[in-house]
Design a protein around this motif. Structure first.
Motif, PDB file in Angstrom:
ATOM      1  N   MET A  49       0.830  -1.213   0.000  1.00 35.80           N
ATOM      2  CA  MET A  49       0.000   0.000   0.000  1.00 35.80           C
ATOM      3  C   MET A  49       0.862   1.259   0.000  1.00 35.80           C
ATOM      4  O   MET A  49       0.450   2.304  -0.521  1.00 35.80           O
ATOM      5  CB  MET A  49      -0.915   0.005   1.227  1.00 35.80           C
ATOM      6  CG  MET A  49      -1.736  -1.242   1.357  1.00 35.80           C
ATOM      7  SD  MET A  49      -3.373  -1.095   0.695  1.00 35.80           S
ATOM      8  CE  MET A  49      -4.054   0.160   1.675  1.00 35.80           C
ATOM      9  N   PHE A  60       3.592   1.641  -1.703  1.00 39.18           N
ATOM     10  CA  PHE A  60       3.978   1.911  -3.086  1.00 39.18           C
ATOM     11  C   PHE A  60       2.786   2.375  -3.907  1.00 39.18           C
ATOM     12  O   PHE A  60       2.929   3.217  -4.787  1.00 39.18           O
ATOM     13  CB  PHE A  60       4.643   0.677  -3.695  1.00 39.18           C
ATOM     14  CG  PHE A  60       6.029   0.477  -3.175  1.00 39.18           C
ATOM     15  CD1 PHE A  60       7.091   1.160  -3.733  1.00 39.18           C
ATOM     16  CD2 PHE A  60       6.272  -0.362  -2.104  1.00 39.18           C
ATOM     17  CE1 PHE A  60       8.367   1.003  -3.244  1.00 39.18           C
ATOM     18  CE2 PHE A  60       7.550  -0.522  -1.605  1.00 39.18           C
ATOM     19  CZ  PHE A  60       8.595   0.164  -2.172  1.00 39.18           C
ATOM     20  N   VAL A  61       1.611   1.829  -3.579  1.00 34.41           N
ATOM     21  CA  VAL A  61       0.418   2.298  -4.278  1.00 34.41           C
ATOM     22  C   VAL A  61       0.187   3.782  -3.942  1.00 34.41           C
ATOM     23  O   VAL A  61      -0.090   4.596  -4.836  1.00 34.41           O
ATOM     24  CB  VAL A  61      -0.807   1.446  -3.892  1.00 34.41           C
ATOM     25  CG1 VAL A  61      -2.061   2.022  -4.513  1.00 34.41           C
ATOM     26  CG2 VAL A  61      -0.615   0.013  -4.361  1.00 34.41           C
ATOM     27  N   GLY A  92       2.497   5.848  -5.852  1.00 36.53           N
ATOM     28  CA  GLY A  92       2.034   5.944  -7.231  1.00 36.53           C
ATOM     29  C   GLY A  92       0.923   6.967  -7.372  1.00 36.53           C
ATOM     30  O   GLY A  92       0.911   7.755  -8.326  1.00 36.53           O
ATOM     31  N   LEU A 111       2.392  10.501  -7.205  1.00 40.58           N
ATOM     32  CA  LEU A 111       3.078  10.874  -8.453  1.00 40.58           C
ATOM     33  C   LEU A 111       2.073  11.150  -9.563  1.00 40.58           C
ATOM     34  O   LEU A 111       2.200  12.120 -10.312  1.00 40.58           O
ATOM     35  CB  LEU A 111       4.024   9.755  -8.885  1.00 40.58           C
ATOM     36  CG  LEU A 111       5.322   9.680  -8.115  1.00 40.58           C
ATOM     37  CD1 LEU A 111       6.042   8.380  -8.412  1.00 40.58           C
ATOM     38  CD2 LEU A 111       6.212  10.863  -8.480  1.00 40.58           C
ATOM     39  N   TRP A 112       1.060  10.293  -9.643  1.00 43.67           N
ATOM     40  CA  TRP A 112       0.073  10.444 -10.705  1.00 43.67           C
ATOM     41  C   TRP A 112      -0.662  11.776 -10.560  1.00 43.67           C
ATOM     42  O   TRP A 112      -0.909  12.470 -11.539  1.00 43.67           O
ATOM     43  CB  TRP A 112      -0.895   9.256 -10.648  1.00 43.67           C
ATOM     44  CG  TRP A 112      -2.044   9.371 -11.568  1.00 43.67           C
ATOM     45  CD1 TRP A 112      -1.992   9.366 -12.924  1.00 43.67           C
ATOM     46  CD2 TRP A 112      -3.414   9.515 -11.195  1.00 43.67           C
ATOM     47  NE1 TRP A 112      -3.253   9.494 -13.425  1.00 43.67           N
ATOM     48  CE2 TRP A 112      -4.150   9.583 -12.395  1.00 43.67           C
ATOM     49  CE3 TRP A 112      -4.088   9.567  -9.978  1.00 43.67           C
ATOM     50  CZ2 TRP A 112      -5.532   9.724 -12.402  1.00 43.67           C
ATOM     51  CZ3 TRP A 112      -5.463   9.699  -9.974  1.00 43.67           C
ATOM     52  CH2 TRP A 112      -6.162   9.788 -11.170  1.00 43.67           C
ATOM     53  N   PHE A 130       1.709  14.686 -11.521  1.00 41.64           N
ATOM     54  CA  PHE A 130       2.009  14.800 -12.948  1.00 41.64           C
ATOM     55  C   PHE A 130       0.759  14.850 -13.812  1.00 41.64           C
ATOM     56  O   PHE A 130       0.833  15.134 -14.986  1.00 41.64           O
ATOM     57  CB  PHE A 130       2.894  13.642 -13.395  1.00 41.64           C
ATOM     58  CG  PHE A 130       4.309  13.821 -12.994  1.00 41.64           C
ATOM     59  CD1 PHE A 130       5.204  14.435 -13.843  1.00 41.64           C
ATOM     60  CD2 PHE A 130       4.745  13.398 -11.747  1.00 41.64           C
ATOM     61  CE1 PHE A 130       6.508  14.600 -13.465  1.00 41.64           C
ATOM     62  CE2 PHE A 130       6.050  13.573 -11.361  1.00 41.64           C
ATOM     63  CZ  PHE A 130       6.927  14.183 -12.216  1.00 41.64           C
ATOM     64  N   MET A 180       8.855  17.295 -10.756  1.00 43.44           N
ATOM     65  CA  MET A 180       9.063  16.652  -9.465  1.00 43.44           C
ATOM     66  C   MET A 180       8.978  17.662  -8.318  1.00 43.44           C
ATOM     67  O   MET A 180       8.968  17.285  -7.163  1.00 43.44           O
ATOM     68  CB  MET A 180      10.439  15.973  -9.436  1.00 43.44           C
ATOM     69  CG  MET A 180      10.563  14.755 -10.318  1.00 43.44           C
ATOM     70  SD  MET A 180       9.385  13.455  -9.935  1.00 43.44           S
ATOM     71  CE  MET A 180      10.299  12.511  -8.718  1.00 43.44           C
TER      72      MET A 180
END
Lengths: 327, 341
Positions: free
Chosen positions: B145, B147-148, B151, B154-155, B158, B169
């Motif tokens: 979780m 790493f999710v 993600g 970041l999503w 960006f 960044m």
């Protein structure tokens, strides 16, 4: 745009890119088969990558570089094992501390090697075999590191499932008390395979800095690989061949991510890196469900569901994470 | 008195070992150890402004550590604390984006805290459900979780919430200043955030020591089977402990967004979640020690920022010291229990 040649080059890229992940996953599979979780993977890959690069640069010898990477990996893994087996501390705690500590140690000691050009493994296409159409490009146009990773998959499988030593290794991981009563020393076996697994993890680190992503820096590019390898070991159900398949699947997704980025430019490449982790959770969930009677009854006359459950019916080594006490 | 001296001797031996190791590492890298220690000290406690930075790092670590104490008490390794912090930050950013341009910034800030706690709590609750209903080990669930969550962050940076013009960044756009937590000008930290962290310490201490919940957490943690036979429902308490830990981590995320960075960054959690696990271990799971250890860790983190500028060393030295400290503690504990037996 894509044609035959592109697909073989793409697959060759998948196999080459996966080499360090395959090595790390195999190493962790061996260690976990003996009942020990080495959570320090991520940091120890970085530290061995740094050591391998530094040694190879100073001595000019790639072999010395790979060797020192393996030694570092084995040392870190042996530390986890020693704390767990002889000092009776939590494997998870020690592994976690070490993963943070070794990563920072790598950045600290590697500071002066940052962005310095250094030696790297040169490609070594195998004569004759490389000329086989399609397969030649996919399998035989790589360097020694990649060939080693391919050979080790078969070797690990053979060693774990087809030799007497492998049987002892699995016995210790499944039921150390029973193994002890059959005259095997669980402590020694666990120490040994922690170090062996650590060796492979160290080689994974070395192949990062000397081959896949040559050089050292902060970030090196190997960050997160250790966690991915841990996830892949679970996804592969603690089976070396399935774990390697998981590593290739991940590498394929990464390569695909580069193509996908062209289609969805707003999604950064890092998002595709996340893929193994939901898969890992999903695998663990299915493994749990596959053991439940009610779920098995429900899947009884659904051919497709049964196949899925059968695929995920791999179970963790019985004594995984539970330190053996000889009282 | 005798136990006091023994305790003192233990700490002295441990510190000496860590000191020796760090000095060795510094010598290997060709730096003067004394100079490095001096710069870490000056960089963290050398001025009021620096102390303010230390407190800014202390607040989220203390919040996370308080929550982690509850999950450790029930026997859970809540490694997902890092992701819980990130989700708190994400939920907070969502609310503060809504609040930009409104005429009630304080209201939105208050809601941002609630949203942060909810975001962290949600993430922890999912990990808890996976543990209680899905048989998924909390370490692997939590790691996944994390790493999710990374993600998602970041999503968002960006994609959905990218800066007008170019996404990078460096994070989302800065919030308008009325949505920042107000600061004391001399030391540059938010008294509200500090108060919240202190409150968390006191409430966690009281809860664990004087309430039934605290007692039951300990009972389940030390023997889940016996607790179940006594009529306690371990699953329910696991979820409760996870919600509590996730909520506090989420608030830490809120503070990172609204007070420290005023925007959402890829590295919004600053590794404080993972460090908090070390803080709790080093404190020997004792709430009275946690604030001090967290303060020491914060000093190391803030002080070592000076190393690249002053001595061309990498700032990760702080992480090495922290890690070696915890390893030394674990070794000392092992040695102690060996002596006892």
């Amino acid at each position: 745009m894509t044609n035959e040649i592109d697909i073989s080059i793409l697959l060759a890229g998948v196999i080459a890119g996966a080499a360090p992940i395959v090595l790390a996953s195999l190493g962790e599979t061996v260690t976990e088969k003996a009942g020990l979780i080495n959570l320090s993977l991520d940091g120890s890959i970085l530290l061995s990558a740094m050591a391998a690069f530094a040694v190879a640069l100073e001595t000019g010898s790639l072999i010395a570089g790979f060797f020192s990477g393996a030694v570092i990996g084995a040392t870190v893994a042996a530390t986890v094992a020693f704390f767990s087996i002889y000092l009776r501390q939590s494997q998870v705690a020690v592994g976690f501390v070490l993963t943070l500590m070794t990563r920072d140690l790598a950045y600290f000691l590697g500071n002066s090697y940052s962005r310095v050009p250094g030696p790297q493994v040169s490609p070594l296409p195998i004569p004759l075999l490389k000329d086989i159409p399609f397969f030649g490009t996919v399998f035989f146009s790589h360097n020694l590191t990649v060939y080693t990773s391919l050979l080790l998959i078969a070797f690990c499988w053979w060693y774990i499932y087809r030799t007497r030593a492998g049987l002892e290794l699995r016995a210790v991981g499944e039921h150390p008390e029973a193994a002890y009563s059959r005259g095997i020393s669980p402590k020694k076996i666990q120490m040994l395979y922690a170090a062996c697994g650590g060796c492979l993890v160290g080689l994974a680190g070395a192949s990062f800095s000397l081959c896949t992503k040559p050089g050292w820096g902060r970030p090196q590019g190997a960050e997160g690989t250790g966690w991915i390898a841990l996830a892949i070991v679970i996804f592969g159900g603690w089976h070396p061949v399935k774990a390697a398949a998981g590593a290739y699947l991940f590498s394929f997704l990464q390569v695909l991510g580069i193509y996908l980025q062209g289609i969805f430019p707003s999604v950064p490449a890092q998002v595709f890196q996340v893929a193994p982790f939901p898969l890992m959770i999903f695998t663990l969930l299915l493994m749990y469900l596959a053991q439940k009677e009610s779920v098995r009854m429900w899947a009884e006359n659904k051919v497709w569901m049964k196949a899925v459950l059968k695929f995920f019916s791999g179970t963790a080594p019985g004594a995984l994470g539970r330190a053996y006490r000889q009282d | 008195m005798k136990t006091f001296f023994r305790h003192f001797a233990e700490i002295a031996v441990m510190l000496a070992a860590v000191f020796a190791f760090t000095t060795l590492i510094l010598e290997i890298s060709g730096a003067s150890a004394m100079e490095a220690y001096y710069h870490i000290f000056r960089g963290s406690l050398g001025s009021w402004v620096r102390l303010g930075h230390v407190i800014k790092a202390w607040i989220p670590m203390t919040l996370c550590s308080c929550g982690l104490l509850c999950t450790f008490r029930i026997g859970l390794w809540n490694i997902g604390v890092e992701g819980q912090m990130m989700m708190g930050a994400v939920f907070t950013t969502y609310l503060l984006r809504l609040g930009a341009g409104s005429n009630m910034p304080v209201l939105f800030l208050i809601f941002a805290f609630i949203a942060g706690a909810a975001g962290g709590g949600l993430w922890a609750w999912i990990a808890g459900l996976l543990k209680t209903k899905g048989g998924v080990n909390e370490i692997f669930a939590g790691l996944g979780m994390n790493f999710v969550a990374q993600g998602i962050v970041l999503w968002l940076i960006f994609g959905l919430w990218k800066r007008p013009g170019i996404a990078s960044m460096s994070g989302t756009e800065l919030f308008p200043p009325e949505l920042w937590l107000s600061h004391l000008t001399a030391v540059r930290f938010s008294p509200a955030a500090l108060l919240l962290a202190l409150l968390a310490v006191v409430l966690t201490a009281l809860m664990l020591r004087y309430t039934h919940i605290g007692l039951n957490l300990r009972a389940i943690g030390s023997n889940p089977r016996a607790a179940y036979l006594l009529g306690l429902k371990p699953g329910r308490y696991i979820l409760l402990a996870m919600l509590f830990a996730g909520g506090l981590a989420g608030i830490a995320g809120t503070i990172q967004v609204s007070d420290v960075y005023h925007r959402l960054l890829p590295a919004i959690s600053s590794n404080y979640g993972y460090l908090s696990l070390l803080v709790v271990m080093l404190s020997d799971y004792n709430i009275r020690v946690i604030p001090a250890v967290a303060f020491f860790f914060a000093c190391l983190n803030v002080g070592s920022i000076q190393l690249p500028m002053m001595l061309q060393l990498d700032s990760s030295l702080s992480g090495v010291i922290q890690g070696v400290l915890v390893l030394a503690t674990l070794a000392v504990q092992a040695w102690k229990s060996e002596v006892r037996n």
